[in-house]
Scaffold this motif. Sequence first.
Motif, PDB file in Angstrom:
ATOM      1  N   ILE A 256       0.928  -1.064   0.004  1.00  8.61           N
ATOM      2  CA  ILE A 256       0.114  -0.103   0.166  1.00  8.61           C
ATOM      3  C   ILE A 256       0.813   1.294   0.047  1.00  8.61           C
ATOM      4  N   SER A 257       1.841   1.292   0.853  1.00  3.40           N
ATOM      5  CA  SER A 257       2.847   2.238   0.848  1.00  3.40           C
ATOM      6  C   SER A 257       3.652   2.607  -0.495  1.00  3.40           C
ATOM      7  N   LEU A 258       4.049   1.379  -1.104  1.00  3.99           N
ATOM      8  CA  LEU A 258       4.652   1.414  -2.242  1.00  3.99           C
ATOM      9  C   LEU A 258       3.633   2.265  -3.453  1.00  3.99           C
ATOM     10  N   GLY A 259       2.264   1.665  -3.316  1.00  2.86           N
ATOM     11  CA  GLY A 259       1.290   2.190  -4.222  1.00  2.86           C
ATOM     12  C   GLY A 259       1.209   3.534  -3.947  1.00  2.86           C
TER      13      GLY A 259
ATOM     14  N   PHE B 279      12.464  -8.766  -0.959  1.00  4.00           N
ATOM     15  CA  PHE B 279      14.012  -8.014  -0.715  1.00  4.00           C
ATOM     16  C   PHE B 279      14.440  -7.419  -2.227  1.00  4.00           C
ATOM     17  N   VAL B 280      13.875  -7.973  -3.098  1.00  2.00           N
ATOM     18  CA  VAL B 280      14.228  -7.621  -4.774  1.00  2.00           C
ATOM     19  C   VAL B 280      13.569  -6.105  -4.832  1.00  2.00           C
ATOM     20  N   ALA B 281      12.166  -6.369  -4.447  1.00  2.00           N
ATOM     21  CA  ALA B 281      11.293  -5.000  -4.509  1.00  2.00           C
ATOM     22  C   ALA B 281      11.942  -3.739  -3.700  1.00  2.00           C
ATOM     23  N   ALA B 282      12.658  -4.229  -2.548  1.00  2.00           N
ATOM     24  CA  ALA B 282      13.216  -3.189  -1.584  1.00  2.00           C
ATOM     25  C   ALA B 282      14.290  -2.475  -2.436  1.00  2.00           C
ATOM     26  N   PHE B 283      15.294  -3.593  -3.239  1.00  2.00           N
ATOM     27  CA  PHE B 283      16.620  -2.888  -3.657  1.00  2.00           C
ATOM     28  C   PHE B 283      16.011  -1.965  -4.812  1.00  2.00           C
ATOM     29  N   ILE B 284      14.982  -2.484  -5.591  1.00  2.00           N
ATOM     30  CA  ILE B 284      14.655  -1.587  -6.812  1.00  2.00           C
ATOM     31  C   ILE B 284      13.942  -0.174  -6.575  1.00  2.00           C
ATOM     32  N   TYR B 285      13.386  -0.295  -5.289  1.00  2.00           N
ATOM     33  CA  TYR B 285      12.652   0.716  -4.685  1.00  2.00           C
ATOM     34  C   TYR B 285      13.899   1.939  -4.589  1.00  2.00           C
TER      35      TYR B 285
ATOM     36  N   ALA C 178      17.054   1.933  -5.075  1.00  2.00           N
ATOM     37  CA  ALA C 178      17.978   2.053  -6.001  1.00  2.00           C
ATOM     38  C   ALA C 178      17.360   2.958  -7.105  1.00  2.00           C
ATOM     39  N   GLY C 179      16.056   2.901  -7.565  1.00  2.00           N
ATOM     40  CA  GLY C 179      15.390   3.593  -8.601  1.00  2.00           C
ATOM     41  C   GLY C 179      14.570   4.993  -8.180  1.00  2.00           C
ATOM     42  N   ALA C 180      14.346   4.776  -6.876  1.00  2.00           N
ATOM     43  CA  ALA C 180      13.678   6.086  -6.321  1.00  2.00           C
ATOM     44  C   ALA C 180      14.210   6.876  -5.226  1.00  2.00           C
ATOM     45  N   ILE C 181      14.729   6.183  -4.311  1.00  2.00           N
ATOM     46  CA  ILE C 181      15.478   6.946  -3.241  1.00  2.00           C
ATOM     47  C   ILE C 181      16.844   7.542  -3.805  1.00  2.00           C
ATOM     48  N   VAL C 182      17.673   6.820  -4.304  1.00  2.00           N
ATOM     49  CA  VAL C 182      18.854   7.227  -4.816  1.00  2.00           C
ATOM     50  C   VAL C 182      18.790   8.489  -5.701  1.00  2.00           C
ATOM     51  N   PRO C 183      18.018   8.348  -6.794  1.00  2.00           N
ATOM     52  CA  PRO C 183      17.819   9.433  -7.687  1.00  2.00           C
ATOM     53  C   PRO C 183      17.232  10.483  -7.073  1.00  2.00           C
ATOM     54  N   THR C 184      16.330  10.446  -6.066  1.00  2.00           N
ATOM     55  CA  THR C 184      15.742  11.491  -5.461  1.00  2.00           C
ATOM     56  C   THR C 184      16.851  12.163  -4.652  1.00  2.00           C
ATOM     57  N   PHE C 185      17.570  11.748  -4.045  1.00  2.00           N
ATOM     58  CA  PHE C 185      18.722  12.465  -3.372  1.00  2.00           C
ATOM     59  C   PHE C 185      19.851  12.882  -4.108  1.00  2.00           C
ATOM     60  N   THR C 186      20.227  12.225  -5.148  1.00  2.18           N
ATOM     61  CA  THR C 186      21.347  12.458  -5.913  1.00  2.18           C
ATOM     62  C   THR C 186      21.068  13.530  -7.106  1.00  2.18           C
ATOM     63  N   ILE C 187      19.751  13.408  -7.547  1.00  6.27           N
ATOM     64  CA  ILE C 187      19.194  14.250  -8.690  1.00  6.27           C
ATOM     65  C   ILE C 187      18.260  15.390  -8.490  1.00  6.27           C
ATOM     66  N   ASN C 188      16.990  14.636  -8.138  1.00  4.03           N
ATOM     67  CA  ASN C 188      15.813  15.761  -8.050  1.00  4.03           C
ATOM     68  C   ASN C 188      16.049  16.682  -6.932  1.00  4.03           C
ATOM     69  N   VAL C 189      16.484  16.278  -5.491  1.00  2.73           N
ATOM     70  CA  VAL C 189      16.532  17.244  -4.495  1.00  2.73           C
ATOM     71  C   VAL C 189      17.805  18.217  -4.862  1.00  2.73           C
ATOM     72  N   PRO C 190      18.913  17.817  -5.240  1.00  2.00           N
ATOM     73  CA  PRO C 190      19.804  18.841  -5.467  1.00  2.00           C
ATOM     74  C   PRO C 190      19.327  20.294  -6.754  1.00  2.00           C
TER      75      PRO C 190
ATOM     76  N   PHE D 116      10.486   2.844 -11.671  1.00  2.00           N
ATOM     77  CA  PHE D 116      11.216   2.065 -10.488  1.00  2.00           C
ATOM     78  C   PHE D 116      10.457   1.878  -9.443  1.00  2.00           C
ATOM     79  N   SER D 117       9.620   2.551  -8.949  1.00  2.00           N
ATOM     80  CA  SER D 117       8.570   2.371  -7.870  1.00  2.00           C
ATOM     81  C   SER D 117       7.735   1.588  -8.334  1.00  2.00           C
ATOM     82  N   THR D 118       7.107   1.644  -9.626  1.00  2.00           N
ATOM     83  CA  THR D 118       5.891   0.930  -9.927  1.00  2.00           C
ATOM     84  C   THR D 118       6.382  -0.613 -10.337  1.00  2.00           C
ATOM     85  N   LEU D 119       7.708  -0.778 -10.854  1.00  2.00           N
ATOM     86  CA  LEU D 119       8.183  -2.097 -11.004  1.00  2.00           C
ATOM     87  C   LEU D 119       8.388  -2.768  -9.434  1.00  2.00           C
TER      88      LEU D 119
END
Length: 182
Positions: A29-32, A104-110, A112-124, A161-164
Amino acid sequence: MDSANNSARLNITSSVNAGALLISVTSLISLGLISGFFYTYLCSVIFGLNAITPLAAIEAMQGINNTIRNPYFAVIFFGTALLLPIAALTQWLAQNKRATIWLFVAAFIYVAGAIVPTFTINVPMNDALGFLQLSDITSPQETWTNYSDRWYIWNAVRTVFSTLALAIGLMAVTSTSHVSKK
């Protein structure tokens, strides 16, 4: 006595399975919710901002960025990153190996594909836009286009990535309905 022990083991197993399923569904639900949040920007917010004047779009996005860091967003954005591995661990305790792996795969994908880009690209990018004074912008169209085009692409990455991760998480939950121990 043997019957009482078997009954107690069955109750514990049922409780562990129910708890694992509850935490897994909560993580989905949180991921959705976070996938939908990213998707909303992808299909409407940026298009709406692109439809107004560049200075108004910059000012609106600055306002959005100034208010997005709130507890409602944080609970879902960060909570998802915490809930998915917790769900995987509870599935492991319930001896649902497939669900454990999928979560665990879903956690990694989320992450790597949502948290990391947020902090390295979108937030800056948001911070750089936030530092601009509207009165100092000499080319609003160029400033907005340079920001929104790149921001849109990286938001699309977060959406995909979050949808995947959500789809993979659903595979975990459906694998538990078969009570698979493999």
